[in-house]
Design an enzyme around this catalytic site. Structure first.
Site: not given
Ligand code: NAP
Length: 251
Positions: A159, A163
């Site tokens: 990861y 990133k």
């Molecule tokens: P999440 O709640 O797990 O949601 C992930 C989203 O991405 C869902 O809409 C999922 O679709 C979609 N997805 C996953 N794999 C995919 C694929 N192969 N193709 C198309 N869509 C896909 O994640 P999140 O926490 O909101 O994170 C969103 C982004 O922010 C990510 O890039 C993550 O790395 C980044 N981020 C998150 C955090 C945190 O603390 N949460 C911190 C830093 C960065 P489905 O609903 O169909 O599964």
């Protein structure tokens, strides 16, 4: 409450992974500002429909497209859907996954799956929007990096590599297309409350919380507000930057 500016009215945004979490908040915030939206999701049709209906209720056009970021056909399909809504002005590369394990135990498949979704997926999507954006001599792209891409994290070598890779991608493409009126930035969220972080063990959550000067987890809306700024004309002279949205965690 202050009224949200309609500063994205008439624009069309593609948001990958818009069905849940941060992507969902971005879809709703850009829609609230007047943008038409095309968003992708991987498989959760119920969540995608809920987000689509909530965004459409804000009075804009919204399309939810099942399109896996690792599928080479996904990016052209999303661009075609955006063209039906008037073109592609904004791209938010948000789709992302984790497959955490200490490196000594991590399989090559787990490493490659995370790179394929988080990094190669963003590259393919960016490549697909650049031609129409270059023709329009305008566009704004935001990539979802992470505080983990800046600092590393035990158990997340795959990861963190994806990133950190997104930061190099952001800066390289920003340099390539700045003269064509296209801006490319990244955000580096810290610990945001979504399904992704819900999956963390309680002890790891507590340890992370202790590292956040603001003393709380972030909300998806905290990230969405910053992205809405970066894709707007208010950020017209900002490109190639990485904005940490982390309650002070990475300073
Ligand atoms: P999440 O709640 O797990 O949601 C992930 C989203 O991405 C869902 O809409 C999922 O679709 C979609 N997805 C996953 N794999 C995919 C694929 N192969 N193709 C198309 N869509 C896909 O994640 P999140 O926490 O909101 O994170 C969103 C982004 O922010 C990510 O890039 C993550 O790395 C980044 N981020 C998150 C955090 C945190 O603390 N949460 C911190 C830093 C960065 P489905 O609903 O169909 O599964």
């Amino acid at each position: 409450m202050q009224e949200t500016p309609q500063n994205l009215a008439g624009k069309c945004a593609i948001v990958t992974g818009g069905s849940r979490g941060i992507g969902r908040a971005v879809v709703l915030e850009l829609a609230r500002r007047g943008a038409n939206i095309v968003f992708s999701y991987a498989g959760n049709a119920a969540a995608a429909e809920e987000t689509r209906a909530s965004a459409a209720a804000l009075g804009v056009e919204v399309r939810a497209v099942k399109a896996n970021a690792t599928d080479p056909a996904a990016a052209p399909a999303l661009v075609d859907a955006a063209k039906e809504l008037g073109g592609v002005d904004i791209l938010v590369n948000n789709a992302g996954i984790t497959r955490d394990k200490l490196a000594a135990r991590m399989s090559a498949e787990d490493f490659e799956a995370v790179i394929a979704t988080n990094l190669t997926g963003a590259f393919l999507m960016t490549k697909a929007v650049l031609r129409p954006m270059m023709r329009a001599r305008a566009g704004a792209i935001v990539n979802l990096s992470s505080v983990v891409g800046l600092r590393g994290n035990a158990g997340q070598a795959n990861y963190a590599a994806s990133k950190a890779g997104l930061i190099g991608l952001t800066k390289s493409i920003a340099r390539e297309v700045a003269g064509a009126g296209i801006r490319v930035n990244a955000v580096a969220p810290g610990f945001i409350a979504t399904d992704m972080t819900d999956a963390m063990p309680e002890a790891a959550r507590e340890a992370t919380l202790a590292q956040i000067p603001a003393g709380r987890l972030g909300a998806p809306e905290d990230v969405a507000h910053a992205i809405a700024f970066l894709v707007s004309d208010d950020a017209a002279y900002i490109t190639g930057q990485v904005l940490a949205i982390d309650g002070g965690m990475s300073m």
